[in-house]
Design an enzyme around this catalytic site. Structure first.
Site, PDB file in Angstrom:
ATOM      1  N   GLY A  54       5.906  37.477  22.729  1.00  0.00           N
ATOM      2  CA  GLY A  54       7.109  37.330  23.538  1.00  0.00           C
ATOM      3  C   GLY A  54       8.284  36.974  22.665  1.00  0.00           C
ATOM      4  N   CYS A  81       0.394  36.458  18.597  1.00  0.00           N
ATOM      5  CA  CYS A  81       1.744  36.106  18.168  1.00  0.00           C
ATOM      6  C   CYS A  81       2.280  34.922  18.976  1.00  0.00           C
ATOM      7  CB  CYS A  81       2.637  37.341  18.251  1.00  0.00           C
ATOM      8  SG  CYS A  81       4.143  37.135  17.306  1.00  0.00           S
ATOM      9  N   TYR A  82       3.296  35.126  19.820  1.00  0.00           N
ATOM     10  CA  TYR A  82       3.769  34.001  20.642  1.00  0.00           C
ATOM     11  C   TYR A  82       2.607  33.432  21.467  1.00  0.00           C
ATOM     12  CZ  TYR A  82       6.295  31.400  24.262  1.00  0.00           C
ATOM     13  OH  TYR A  82       6.729  30.414  25.118  1.00  0.00           O
ATOM     14  N   HIS A 169       0.154  41.418  15.146  1.00  0.00           N
ATOM     15  CA  HIS A 169      -0.032  42.253  16.349  1.00  0.00           C
ATOM     16  C   HIS A 169      -1.148  43.282  16.134  1.00  0.00           C
ATOM     17  CE1 HIS A 169       3.444  40.993  18.768  1.00  0.00           C
ATOM     18  NE2 HIS A 169       3.948  40.648  17.606  1.00  0.00           N
ATOM     19  N   GLU A 171      -2.274  45.260  18.329  1.00  0.00           N
ATOM     20  CA  GLU A 171      -2.126  46.391  19.255  1.00  0.00           C
ATOM     21  C   GLU A 171      -1.255  47.522  18.708  1.00  0.00           C
ATOM     22  OE1 GLU A 171      -0.803  43.460  19.472  1.00  0.00           O
ATOM     23  OE2 GLU A 171       1.153  43.411  20.428  1.00  0.00           O
ATOM     24  N   ASP A 227       2.605  64.055  37.449  1.00  0.00           N
ATOM     25  CA  ASP A 227       2.184  62.972  38.336  1.00  0.00           C
ATOM     26  C   ASP A 227       1.928  63.467  39.762  1.00  0.00           C
ATOM     27  OD1 ASP A 227       2.687  61.582  36.074  1.00  0.00           O
ATOM     28  OD2 ASP A 227       4.616  60.788  36.736  1.00  0.00           O
ATOM     29  N   LYS A 369       0.215  56.850  31.967  1.00  0.00           N
ATOM     30  CA  LYS A 369       0.410  58.306  31.927  1.00  0.00           C
ATOM     31  C   LYS A 369      -0.759  59.030  31.242  1.00  0.00           C
ATOM     32  CE  LYS A 369       3.480  61.677  32.584  1.00  0.00           C
ATOM     33  NZ  LYS A 369       4.406  61.790  33.713  1.00  0.00           N
TER      34      LYS A 369
END
Ligand code: XMP
Length: 513
Positions: A54, A81-82, A169, A171, A227, A369
């Site tokens: 964050g 992280c945060y 991070h 990710e 979609d 998506k």
């Protein structure tokens, strides 16, 4: 109840990336606001909790903090992280304001190879950092398991309590082995199986749709985009002829698009499809209009009018189905200075009427998506449909600069079809975000055989992008561009010049209007 990992969102721009990485490990993940009460979290019976990064510092007056009750739940926790600083701060460790920001690539050195978070990983790893505060004293029960150049506590654990923290991070793609770390957390530490697949979701979604809809009727506005197409195929799989799709041809669709949509959904899938050819109405309303925003408004309003009338003709439907996706429904965390808070979903798909008296059916609203695309393939939709480029709601109306006329539409459709054909033939189509033609209302002189011509200009736009918010123009091979240009000038009556758009977004936009 579904096996899942809960991510508490402290406002990181990467929170959704964490959720997607977990799902790529075939584990379901849900994003909840950082202050979700522990009792509510407990009700979901998650296998693990991740505290996201964050923009704040734990020293900020209004620093976002979780319900302390989450530390009593006896569920494995990973702070990123945060999230690590929150973990340390909440458990009485010490975080200090960093004087300088650690940003970018770093090398992680593993101190304890037995840490389950780093199973199957080498002793040195490239990782990506973005933080300024840092941990200077660990809470009781914790120990350091890895360091970086700037941090003695780059990875920490309290293995007994199943609490882990990473200052970097895992990710993001700049931590190349990050997915293995996430896998180690969700499978190894939290014990999740590989249960989240689109074939299992398909069965579950079909059952849920049947349950929600019962014997009632459903209407869906089919645009031909990914979609709404996947939503249509899914709902049709669940309730067959109780679904009626309404497909409005506004005259601003790509070359032969109306045929392709009808062939696929009406002929192949045998869906009930109401085809509304409203081309004359749209063209009449757009006559003489040149201002981009006015064109958009006219197109949006005409669509709603036509759609509403079409729904009345279908009669007595209780549900309106929409292809809403997960990123549209995640409750955003309003944290000051949070760039993610500023990035809003850009365009409202199709802009469907809000005041219509239907209940909503949104069977894709827990999917990202890329999952929608996989679900589409699972439902038997062709790859060309599932991986097609985004197409704006106002269609070619915003790709013909100035007034939209039948003649300009014909020219643009033909030129655009050539651009797409050559993108596909050269293998570039699926590598880029969007490729299309734009008609410029500029005529210039040319020569064709012995004759002088005075015709329109076509601009070719090919961009790469992750989400449409920023974009770069693609350095296409000259041979592909040459073929497009030759074919457009030779085959499209009314265009005698082709140019290439080499602007990035920002400051340009992807579309020209
Ligand atoms: P811009 O032109 O704003 O486009 O850089 C970003 C992305 O959004 C698409 N786009 C639209 N999509 N309705 C839509 O559904 C619209 O009115 C619209 N305008 C732009 C555009 O194609 C690109 O992918």
């Amino acid at each position: 109840m579904k096996e899942q990992i809960i991510i508490l969102d402290f406002g990181s721009q990467y929170t959704q990336v964490i959720a997607r990485r977990i799902r790529e490990c075939q584990v379901y993940s849900t994003i909840l606001p950082y202050d979700t009460p522990a009792a509510e979290i407990a009700k979901c019976r998650p296998s693990g909790i991740i505290l996201s990064g964050g923009p704040c510092s734990v020293f900020d007056k209004k620093a976002p903090m979780p319900d302390p009750g989450i530390f009593k739940l006896k569920i494995p926790i990973l702070g990123i992280c945060y999230g690590l600083q929150v973990l340390a701060h909440s458990l009485k460790g010490k975080v200090e304001r960093g004087l300088k920001r650690e940003y970018g690539k770093g090398t992680l050195r593993l101190l304890d190879k037995s840490c389950p978070l780093f199973k199957k990983l080498p002793g040195r790893l490239q990782v990506w950092n973005s933080h300024s505060d840092k941990l200077t004293r660990l809470p009781k029960g914790f120990k350091a398991v890895a360091t970086t150049e700037n941090s003695d506590f780059a990875a920490v654990e309290d293995r007994r309590a199943q609490r882990y923290g990473l200052q970097f991070h895992p990710e993001v793609v700049h931590t190349p082995k990050g997915t293995q770390i996430i896998q180690n957390f969700v499978h190894g530490i939290c014990g999740c199986g590989k249960n989240w697949t689109m074939s299992s979701y398909l069965d579950q979604a079909v059952a849920e749709i049947r349950e929600q809809v019962g014997q009632d009727k459903v209407i869906l506005g089919l645009s031909g985009g990914v979609d709404s197409s996947v939503a249509a195929a899914l709902i049709h799989r669940a309730i067959g002829n109780q679904l009626t799709c309404i497909f409005v041809n506004n005259g601003l669709l790509r070359y032969r698009e109306e045929h392709a949509v009808r062939e696929l959904f009406a002929d192949h899938f045998k869906m009930r499809l109401r085809y509304e050819n409203a081309t004359p109405l749209f063209l009449k309303k757009l006559k003489g209009v040149t201002h981009p925003e006015r064109k958009r408004k006219i197109i949006g309003k005409a669509f709603i009018d036509v759609f509403r009338k079409a729904t009345q003709k279908v009669g007595d439907a209780r549900f309106l189905a929409q292809g809403t996706l997960y990123p549209d429904v995640i409750e955003s965390v309003p944290i000051a200075g949070n760039p993610a808070a500023l990035i809003k979903s850009h365009h409202n798909v199709g802009g469907l009427p809000k005041n219509m008296k239907f209940e909503l059916l949104e069977p894709l609203k827990c999917l990202f998506k890329d999952e929608v695309r996989l679900l589409g393939l699972e439902l038997g939709l062709p790859k060309a449909m599932v991986y097609r480029h985004p197409f704006p709601g106002p269609g070619l109306g915003v790709r013909i600069l100035g007034e939209v006329t039948r003649e300009r539409l014909r020219i643009l459709k033909e030129a655009d079809a050539i651009v797409l054909e050559e993108m596909k033939a050269s293998g570039w189509y699926y590598k880029v975000w969007q490729a299309f033609a734009v008609l410029l209302p500029v005529k210039s002189v040319g020569v064709m055989g012995d004759e002088r011509t005075y015709e329109y200009t076509i601009a070719v736009r090919v961009v790469e992008s992750k989400d449409g918010m920023t974009a770069d123009w693609v350095k296409m091979p000259y041979e592909v561009l040459e073929k497009m240009s030759n074919r457009i000038i030779n085959e499209v009556n009314g265009a005698n010049r082709v140019c290439l758009d080499i602007s990035s977004k920002p400051p340009a936009t992807i579309e020209w209007e």
